[in-house]
Design an enzyme around this catalytic site. Structure first.
Site, PDB file in Angstrom:
ATOM      1  N   PHE A   6       0.830  -1.209   0.000  1.00 19.09           N
ATOM      2  CA  PHE A   6       0.000   0.000   0.000  1.00 19.09           C
ATOM      3  C   PHE A   6       0.862   1.255   0.000  1.00 19.09           C
ATOM      4  O   PHE A   6       0.406   2.326  -0.365  1.00 19.09           O
ATOM      5  CB  PHE A   6      -0.957  -0.008   1.202  1.00 19.09           C
ATOM      6  CG  PHE A   6      -0.366   0.476   2.483  1.00 19.09           C
ATOM      7  CD1 PHE A   6       0.266  -0.390   3.350  1.00 19.09           C
ATOM      8  CD2 PHE A   6      -0.439   1.816   2.830  1.00 19.09           C
ATOM      9  CE1 PHE A   6       0.815   0.069   4.544  1.00 19.09           C
ATOM     10  CE2 PHE A   6       0.097   2.279   4.025  1.00 19.09           C
ATOM     11  CZ  PHE A   6       0.728   1.404   4.878  1.00 19.09           C
ATOM     12  N   LYS A   7       2.120   1.120   0.378  1.00 21.76           N
ATOM     13  CA  LYS A   7       2.984   2.295   0.453  1.00 21.76           C
ATOM     14  C   LYS A   7       3.318   2.873  -0.924  1.00 21.76           C
ATOM     15  O   LYS A   7       3.870   3.965  -1.016  1.00 21.76           O
ATOM     16  CB  LYS A   7       4.247   1.966   1.223  1.00 21.76           C
ATOM     17  CG  LYS A   7       3.949   1.629   2.676  1.00 21.76           C
ATOM     18  CD  LYS A   7       5.205   1.425   3.479  1.00 21.76           C
ATOM     19  CE  LYS A   7       4.897   1.244   4.945  1.00 21.76           C
ATOM     20  NZ  LYS A   7       4.362  -0.106   5.226  1.00 21.76           N
ATOM     21  N   ASP A   8       2.988   2.141  -1.981  1.00 23.90           N
ATOM     22  CA  ASP A   8       3.225   2.660  -3.330  1.00 23.90           C
ATOM     23  C   ASP A   8       2.586   4.028  -3.526  1.00 23.90           C
ATOM     24  O   ASP A   8       3.186   4.913  -4.135  1.00 23.90           O
ATOM     25  CB  ASP A   8       2.652   1.697  -4.382  1.00 23.90           C
ATOM     26  CG  ASP A   8       3.584   0.515  -4.653  1.00 23.90           C
ATOM     27  OD1 ASP A   8       4.813   0.687  -4.557  1.00 23.90           O
ATOM     28  OD2 ASP A   8       3.070  -0.573  -4.969  1.00 23.90           O
ATOM     29  N   ALA A  49       4.497   6.801  -1.647  1.00 22.63           N
ATOM     30  CA  ALA A  49       5.843   6.958  -2.203  1.00 22.63           C
ATOM     31  C   ALA A  49       5.792   7.621  -3.575  1.00 22.63           C
ATOM     32  O   ALA A  49       6.582   8.518  -3.878  1.00 22.63           O
ATOM     33  CB  ALA A  49       6.545   5.603  -2.290  1.00 22.63           C
TER      34      ALA A  49
END
Ligand SMILES: *Cc1c(COP(=O)(O)O)cnc(C)c1O
Length: 432
Positions: free
Chosen positions: A106-108, A111
């Site tokens: 989910f950090k895509d 970022a």
């Protein structure tokens, strides 16, 4: 939008300054000066808007005019070039899949959004920015991928040696170009401490522009509000009383959900689902906030002993324990319980959850037990194949590797081993 430091001893910063600095000079996290709820009809019409339109409306007050409207729209559109589907397991529980981005974490979103903001701020500027980031697993890959090739930005990733999965390690050590992976002899908290120390080291900061791409950075943290909007968009017609169970480590994701709620999103309650790193679970039980060294678990991206975003949550609730308790429940689960849940989800719903999602599922079930009149959405924060060993062992079945993962598995790992802060400092100085 202006931002203040939660330590209250630093000057007010613009969005740009907050992004470029990461942490305020007094070591405090930045927090937006004001939060203005969105009009009611925005939520009433949500299902008629595209994800990019929703995201733009959600985040614009925190960014305009420092990034102009047209540019911000473009950033949001590029950031969100994949799906955020809801999978309904039964009448009571759904999952929101946040793993369809390039690194399947989910950090895509955070970022990619932050990389584009920095890229925008740096486009006419020749001063190089070094993004320094500690990862307990997924941040590293998402940040590396999001920032790959961004002009004028060098990325240095610290990760605990032997404590991230093979796939996670490949994702952050195989890209090259402007990305360097430092393999730390220690645990995640050691990595995070070193990063924090570097930001306070005037010998370094006087020579180079350092920033963080952890969820302490507002440009990484705030875009996570989008998920809660996207989930609501898909569920609003079907269910009332929507609750989110968020597998939590540094508490950035859940805190972004609370921001979305402040904007007016009708969320009934939050559940912080923890593994055995359970400072917050304990806090809600005892009123004592007692950070501890992290312990290693199978949901390693949540192995955080001192969650950095918890101060932001305290700020949202004005440090009022009762107010917080009304809106947040927290449960903690062991690895054995997590594995049992993974098997249950597979058997009962024919769904393969990763260990983090499984912790979220357990939190959802625990909440529903005493609050049955709700529909609980747990966030599935990583694709199950990122934790292949444990997933296949538990469900006793092979899972297919998606293309994003296959493509890194055969690449060559490149990392630099470091033991302590002095070695980090030497590295940063020699590369500037
Ligand atoms: C980072 C991460 C989490 C925890 O998110 P926080 O915002 O740090 O609470 C949960 N699951 C996965 C897979 C992650 O990568």
């Amino acid at each position: 939008m202006n931002y203040y430091s939660l330590n209250k001893k630093a000057p007010i910063a613009s969005f740009k300054e907050a992004v470029v600095k990461g942490l305020a000079p007094d070591r405090g996290l930045y927090f937006p000066k004001s939060i203005t709820p969105l009009p009611k009809d925005f939520f009433e019409n949500l299902e008629h808007l595209s994800n990019a339109e929703i995201a733009y409306e959600t985040i614009k007050q925190f960014i305009l005019p420092e990034i102009p409207e047209a540019e911000l729209k473009k950033i949001v559109e590029e950031t969100l070039s994949f799906e955020f589907p809801i999978v309904q397991l039964n009448e009571k529980i759904s999952t929101l899949e946040l793993f369809h981005g390039p690194t399947m974490a989910f950090k895509d979103v955070g970022a990619r959004f932050m990389a584009r903001c920095l890229g925008y701020f740096n486009k006419n500027n020749s001063q190089e920015i070094t993004v320094l980031v500690a990862t307990s697993g997924d941040t590293g890959g998402a940040v590396a991928n999001g920032f790959l090739g961004v002009k004028g930005v060098n990325v240095v990733i610290l990760y605990p040696s032997g404590k991230v999965s093979d796939i996670q390690e490949k994702q952050l050590t195989t890209l090259g170009q402007n990305i360097t992976a430092l393999e730390v002899d220690g645990v995640f908290d050691d990595c995070q401490d070193m990063v924090k120390r570097a930001f306070l080291d005037e010998e370094l900061t006087s020579k180079m522009q350092l920033t963080s791409a952890n969820s302490i950075n507002v440009a990484r943290w705030l875009p996570q509000m989008f998920y809660f909007m996207f989930a609501y968009k898909q569920l609003k017609k079907k269910f009332k009383n929507i609750v989110f169970s968020v597998p939590s480590g540094n508490f950035g994701n859940i805190c972004a959900g609370m921001m979305a709620q402040q904007l007016g999103l009708p969320i009934k309650h939050f559940v912080a689902s923890n593994n055995k790193n359970n400072v917050v679970t304990e806090y809600l039980k005892t009123k004592n906030y007692n950070p501890k060294p992290s312990v290693q678990t199978i949901s390693n991206a949540m192995d955080v002993g001192n969650p950095s975003n918890f101060v932001r949550i305290q700020e949202i609730y004005k440090n009022d324990f009762g107010l917080l308790q009304n809106n947040l429940s927290s449960y903690s689960f062991s690895d054995a319980e997590t594995k049992k849940a993974m098997l249950e989800i597979y058997k009962d719903f024919n769904y393969v959850a990763d260990p983090h999602g499984a912790v979220g599922y357990l939190g959802a079930k625990a909440f529903l037990k005493t609050n049955p009149e709700h529909h609980c959405v747990f966030l599935e924060t990583a694709h199950p194949t990122k934790f292949l060993d444990v997933v296949e062992e538990v469900i006793q079945s092979k899972v297919e590797l998606p293309e994003q993962i296959q493509s890194v598995m055969n690449k060559q790992k490149t990392s630099i081993k470091i033991k302590d802060y002095s070695e980090l400092k030497t590295f940063l100085k020699s590369n500037h």
